[in-house]
Design a protein around this motif. Structure first.
Motif, PDB file in Angstrom:
ATOM      1  N   LEU A  14       0.902  -1.169  -0.052  1.00 23.95           N
ATOM      2  CA  LEU A  14       0.079   0.066  -0.170  1.00 23.95           C
ATOM      3  C   LEU A  14       0.843   1.277  -0.061  1.00 23.95           C
ATOM      4  CD1 LEU A  14      -2.611   1.380   0.079  1.00 23.95           C
ATOM      5  CD2 LEU A  14      -2.721   1.049   2.710  1.00 23.95           C
ATOM      6  N   ALA A  15       1.942   1.329   0.895  1.00 23.44           N
ATOM      7  CA  ALA A  15       2.704   2.187   0.782  1.00 23.44           C
ATOM      8  C   ALA A  15       3.396   2.614  -0.558  1.00 23.44           C
ATOM      9  CB  ALA A  15       4.022   2.041   1.696  1.00 23.44           C
ATOM     10  N   ALA A  16       3.908   1.548  -1.217  1.00 17.05           N
ATOM     11  CA  ALA A  16       4.355   1.724  -2.670  1.00 17.05           C
ATOM     12  C   ALA A  16       3.335   2.194  -3.641  1.00 17.05           C
ATOM     13  CB  ALA A  16       4.555   0.233  -3.234  1.00 17.05           C
ATOM     14  N   LEU A  20       3.719   6.095  -5.671  1.00 17.88           N
ATOM     15  CA  LEU A  20       3.640   6.107  -6.965  1.00 17.88           C
ATOM     16  C   LEU A  20       2.659   7.173  -7.349  1.00 17.88           C
ATOM     17  CD1 LEU A  20       3.626   2.337  -7.549  1.00 17.88           C
ATOM     18  CD2 LEU A  20       5.637   3.835  -8.251  1.00 17.88           C
ATOM     19  N   ARG A  21       1.467   7.229  -6.702  1.00 20.65           N
ATOM     20  CA  ARG A  21       0.426   8.258  -7.176  1.00 20.65           C
ATOM     21  C   ARG A  21       0.947   9.512  -6.696  1.00 20.65           C
ATOM     22  NH1 ARG A  21      -1.745   5.808 -11.267  1.00 20.65           N
ATOM     23  NH2 ARG A  21      -3.584   4.641 -10.807  1.00 20.65           N
ATOM     24  N   ARG A  22       1.599   9.602  -5.478  1.00 20.31           N
ATOM     25  CA  ARG A  22       2.151  11.041  -4.848  1.00 20.31           C
ATOM     26  C   ARG A  22       2.865  11.597  -5.697  1.00 20.31           C
ATOM     27  NH1 ARG A  22       1.899   9.485  -0.009  1.00 20.31           N
ATOM     28  NH2 ARG A  22       4.202   8.690   0.113  1.00 20.31           N
ATOM     29  N   GLU A  23       3.903  10.531  -6.264  1.00 21.22           N
ATOM     30  CA  GLU A  23       4.931  11.147  -7.092  1.00 21.22           C
ATOM     31  C   GLU A  23       4.608  11.379  -8.508  1.00 21.22           C
ATOM     32  OE1 GLU A  23       8.201  11.744  -6.164  1.00 21.22           O
ATOM     33  OE2 GLU A  23       7.473  11.365  -4.159  1.00 21.22           O
ATOM     34  N   LEU A  67      -8.848   4.862  -0.727  1.00 25.44           N
ATOM     35  CA  LEU A  67      -8.238   3.819  -1.597  1.00 25.44           C
ATOM     36  C   LEU A  67      -8.810   4.158  -3.167  1.00 25.44           C
ATOM     37  CD1 LEU A  67      -8.408   0.523   0.400  1.00 25.44           C
ATOM     38  CD2 LEU A  67      -6.198   1.806  -0.374  1.00 25.44           C
ATOM     39  N   GLU A  68     -10.064   4.715  -3.135  1.00 28.15           N
ATOM     40  CA  GLU A  68     -10.767   4.847  -4.264  1.00 28.15           C
ATOM     41  C   GLU A  68     -10.044   6.034  -4.986  1.00 28.15           C
ATOM     42  OE1 GLU A  68     -14.685   5.131  -2.986  1.00 28.15           O
ATOM     43  OE2 GLU A  68     -15.176   3.328  -2.896  1.00 28.15           O
ATOM     44  N   VAL A  69      -9.645   6.826  -4.003  1.00 23.43           N
ATOM     45  CA  VAL A  69      -8.913   8.035  -4.736  1.00 23.43           C
ATOM     46  C   VAL A  69      -7.705   7.913  -5.572  1.00 23.43           C
ATOM     47  CG1 VAL A  69      -7.564  10.149  -4.272  1.00 23.43           C
ATOM     48  CG2 VAL A  69     -10.005   9.673  -3.007  1.00 23.43           C
TER      49      VAL A  69
END
Length: 405
Positions: A14-16, A20-23, A67-69
């Protein structure tokens, strides 16, 4: 890069995915998990959840809306069964295959078991539910293995009024990790609360009424919990060409092969801060390594950063809060640097070679260990610890991490 797959839907996976999305990764992101539940936290299973102080809702790592976001292609309740790096695809238990351009392996570990009848283990939410329903006044629990997980479960069972027998093959539980003196301190806490702690005994197999010891004695119990270590979940990687001798072998950037990274309990990587390869089964490391693997996956080769943390773990047993930083295993010396072992309020430091490599505190605040963590990050020589005496960590020089001192 249009398709990234993360195999493992717990803390590291989950952290990965979140990183990935945050980056800025906007392509297809598939998160695969063999359990049907949304990602949840595991450390409370042996503590707050086992005693009934927490409910299932409090275990959730993220709310469903969070999670949906992320816009995930979420595949839960389906285990990965194979990896084909040449075809860049992951095979699943339902017969389907998921293609990828890059992959993060975060499949964690599973408990080791003993021969004989089925016994309880404690890794999943279902494991904790099954055990919790069998504990309480008038019940007898035999715990095989007095490591941190077994000790936490024993303490939780005692809190529920269960009679507990704790069996351990070593003369002093956890001595290989924390040292003999600290191990004895932790052992006494169990004995004071009525736990029958038996050390230097081996368990042959689980019987219908308890366990059979190596010398032929039967230790009886209504329930048996086996807590004798774990195995990395790497069987699905057979034939992939990856090195999976004890976890997925990675370099300092958490890369196992071109475009394939690993994180969490399943990953064995080279930590340059301690100049050794390590595989760590602790919650904090799982999340931090998941983030590091994701960032390195997206980064240009020259922009990647080595994952060089000071490992951290904690354990709650009775009224004891145990916290540790560093790499304690294989240490050469243990020294009390603050407090008193007899009062169960102390800090001990660990030496490996000529360097401070670990610190453990019992009954102290996180703030009390902050300076010691900085000393570990700085690669402090042991002679500075010895010269500083007790009470405070050595002063930290401005030498960059990893630079010559």
């Amino acid at each position: 890069m249009r398709r990234i797959v993360v195999v493992g839907a717990s803390a590291a996976g989950l952290a990965a995915a979140e990183t990935l999305r945050r980056e800025g990764y906007a392509g297809t992101l598939t998160l695969i998990g063999d359990e049907p539940r949304l990602p949840y936290d595991r450390p409370p299973l042996s503590k707050q959840f086992l005693t009934g102080r927490w409910d299932m809702g409090q275990l959730a790592l993220r709310a469903r809306t969070d999670l949906e976001v992320l816009g995930l292609d979420l595949r839960l309740g389906i285990a990965a069964t194979g990896l084909d790096p040449a075809a860049r695809s992951v095979q699943l238990a339902d017969g389907s295959a998921v293609p990828y351009d890059a992959l993060v392996i975060a499949t964690g570990v599973r408990p080791r078991r003993l021969p004989g009848r089925d016994a309880h283990v404690l890794r999943t939410l279902d494991d904790a539910l099954a055990l919790r329903d069998r504990l309480g006044p008038g019940r007898r629990l035999v715990v095989v293995g007095a490591g941190f997980l077994g000790a936490e479960a024993a303490a939780s069972a005692v809190a529920l009024g269960t009679d507990v027998t704790l069996l351990e093959p070593a003369p002093v539980p956890l001595a290989h990790l924390v040292g003999h003196e600290v191990g004895r301190v932790l052992s006494h806490a169990h004995q004071e609360r009525g736990v029958e702690l038996r050390t230097g005994v081996t368990v042959s197999h689980v019987t219908g009424t308890g366990v059979l010891l190596g010398d032929g004695e039967v230790v009886e119990g209504d329930e048996v919990l086996v807590s004798v270590g774990s195995r990395p979940n790497t069987e699905w990687l057979a034939g992939s060409g990856l090195d999976v001798g004890d976890g997925v072998a990675c370099d300092a950037y958490c890369e196992a092969a071109a475009g394939i990274y690993a994180a969490g309990d399943v990953a064995r990587w080279y930590n340059p801060l301690f100049a050794t390869s390590m595989r760590i089964e602790h919650r904090t490391n799982a999340a931090e390594q998941g983030m590091a693997a994701a960032r390195n996956l997206l980064a240009a080769p020259e922009a990647r950063k080595a994952f060089a943390p000071v490992p951290y773990f904690w354990s709650d047993q009775y009224d004891m809060k145990i916290q540790a930083y560093g790499h304690l295993r294989g240490h050469d010396e243990v020294a009390v640097v603050e407090g008193d072992l007899g009062e169960r309020r102390f800090v001990v430091a660990y030496r490996t070679g000529d360097r401070l490599t670990g610190v453990l505190g019992v009954g102290v605040t996180p703030k009390a260990l902050r300076g010691w963590r900085q000393a570990l990050t700085a690669g402090t020589p042991w002679h500075e610890v010895a010269a500083n005496g007790t009470g405070t960590p050595p002063a930290i020089e401005s030498t960059p991490t990893g630079a010559p001192r």
